[in-house]
Design a protein around this motif. Structure first.
Motif, PDB file in Angstrom:
ATOM      1  N   GLY A   1       0.822  -1.204   0.000  1.00 24.32           N
ATOM      2  CA  GLY A   1       0.000   0.000   0.000  1.00 24.32           C
ATOM      3  C   GLY A   1       0.855   1.251   0.000  1.00 24.32           C
ATOM      4  N   TRP A   2       1.873   1.268   0.862  1.00 23.44           N
ATOM      5  CA  TRP A   2       2.791   2.417   0.893  1.00 23.44           C
ATOM      6  C   TRP A   2       3.446   2.613  -0.467  1.00 23.44           C
ATOM      7  N   ALA A   3       3.938   1.520  -1.058  1.00 23.08           N
ATOM      8  CA  ALA A   3       4.614   1.610  -2.346  1.00 23.08           C
ATOM      9  C   ALA A   3       3.657   2.019  -3.466  1.00 23.08           C
ATOM     10  N   SER A   4       2.403   1.571  -3.404  1.00 19.65           N
ATOM     11  CA  SER A   4       1.416   1.916  -4.428  1.00 19.65           C
ATOM     12  C   SER A   4       1.123   3.409  -4.440  1.00 19.65           C
ATOM     13  N   GLY A   5       1.197   4.043  -3.280  1.00 21.39           N
ATOM     14  CA  GLY A   5       0.978   5.483  -3.221  1.00 21.39           C
ATOM     15  C   GLY A   5       2.064   6.280  -3.907  1.00 21.39           C
ATOM     16  N   ILE A   6       3.213   5.649  -4.131  1.00 26.10           N
ATOM     17  CA  ILE A   6       4.323   6.311  -4.803  1.00 26.10           C
ATOM     18  C   ILE A   6       4.392   5.915  -6.273  1.00 26.10           C
ATOM     19  N   ASN A   7       4.276   4.628  -6.537  1.00 19.79           N
ATOM     20  CA  ASN A   7       4.306   4.148  -7.927  1.00 19.79           C
ATOM     21  C   ASN A   7       3.530   2.839  -7.996  1.00 19.79           C
ATOM     22  N   ALA A   8       2.249   2.932  -8.240  1.00 20.21           N
ATOM     23  CA  ALA A   8       1.386   1.752  -8.236  1.00 20.21           C
ATOM     24  C   ALA A   8       1.734   0.784  -9.344  1.00 20.21           C
ATOM     25  N   TYR A   9       2.139   1.313 -10.504  1.00 14.98           N
ATOM     26  CA  TYR A   9       2.447   0.435 -11.626  1.00 14.98           C
ATOM     27  C   TYR A   9       3.690  -0.413 -11.350  1.00 14.98           C
ATOM     28  N   ALA A  10       4.664   0.171 -10.661  1.00 19.56           N
ATOM     29  CA  ALA A  10       5.861  -0.589 -10.302  1.00 19.56           C
ATOM     30  C   ALA A  10       5.516  -1.721  -9.345  1.00 19.56           C
ATOM     31  N   VAL A  11       4.599  -1.472  -8.415  1.00 18.10           N
ATOM     32  CA  VAL A  11       4.200  -2.492  -7.447  1.00 18.10           C
ATOM     33  C   VAL A  11       3.538  -3.671  -8.160  1.00 18.10           C
ATOM     34  N   VAL A  12       2.575  -3.376  -9.024  1.00 17.40           N
ATOM     35  CA  VAL A  12       1.879  -4.437  -9.755  1.00 17.40           C
ATOM     36  C   VAL A  12       2.861  -5.211 -10.624  1.00 17.40           C
ATOM     37  N   LEU A  13       3.758  -4.500 -11.304  1.00 21.85           N
ATOM     38  CA  LEU A  13       4.726  -5.149 -12.178  1.00 21.85           C
ATOM     39  C   LEU A  13       5.678  -6.049 -11.384  1.00 21.85           C
ATOM     40  N   LEU A  14       6.206  -5.541 -10.277  1.00 18.48           N
ATOM     41  CA  LEU A  14       7.145  -6.321  -9.472  1.00 18.48           C
ATOM     42  C   LEU A  14       6.486  -7.559  -8.874  1.00 18.48           C
TER      43      LEU A  14
END
Length: 208
Positions: free
Chosen positions: A11-24
């Motif tokens: 959740g924290w990471a999605s607030g910064i770059n959601a696409y990177a989170v989903v991709l990773l």
């Protein structure tokens, strides 16, 4: 083991770059490095879409004022992504209800998005563009590093994400004056463009 630390970190990471989170997360699941990633995040169309949007964000996020416009457009997208990823992770684990995980992931994403957007406004109050690039690269590396760390050490990663979120909120508090300066400049530019459209080209009578 409870999936709560991973939900909070994603959740924290999605607030910064959601696409990177989903991709990773999708890559970790698709390559078999983690069994905690839902199959829906591993689908090829999800990975391709997330990859393309990540590249778009990587460019937009480094351009002064464009980054703030991008942040404004993602005020709903990033928290929604955090809630969606959190609910999927909870459904995969079964140790936390989907509703609770969605609320945690979405609210954490909203908080970190607020920090990111506010910090960018403060940075854009400065005329030089280099700080935007440095901040964007640091955010991308931070998201990638912490999400990767969370796949193997979720509790420790959640602690790091919590500390970074708290520090970000405190920093945002001290940047209020610069954010106000950015908003005043943006309002001034809009007023100048409005007056320019009203007056028309030089030498042409107003209203003709």
């Amino acid at each position: 083991m409870s999936v709560l630390p991973l939900v909070f970190t994603s959740g924290w990471a999605s607030g910064i770059n959601a696409y990177a989170v989903v991709l990773l997360l999708g890559v970790f699941g698709a390559t078999g490095l983690s069994d905690d990633v839902p199959e829906s995040l591993q689908r090829p169309e999800v990975l391709i879409t997330a990859g393309v949007l990540f590249l778009c964000e990587a460019v937009a996020d480094k351009i002064p004022y464009v980054d703030s416009a991008w942040d404004a457009a993602h005020t709903v997208i990033r928290p929604a992504a955090g809630a969606w990823v959190g609910a999927l992770l909870a459904g995969q684990s079964g140790s936390l209800s989907d509703l609770a995980a969605g609320a945690i992931g979405g609210s954490t994403a909203l908080a970190s998005h607020t920090v990111k957007a506010g910090t960018r406004m403060a940075i854009n109050a400065s005329p030089e563009p280099f700080s935007n690039v440095i901040m964007s690269v640091a955010e991308d590396l931070g998201v990638g590093g912490i999400v990767t760390f969370a796949m193997f050490h979720p509790e420790a990663a959640a602690v790091i994400a919590g500390v970074l979120l708290l520090l970000g909120l405190l920093t945002l508090f001290f940047l209020v004056s610069r954010i106000r300066r950015f908003l005043r400049r943006r309002a001034q530019r809009r007023e100048e463009r409005r007056l320019a459209r009203r007056l028309g080209p030089p030498g042409r009578p107003p209203g003709t």
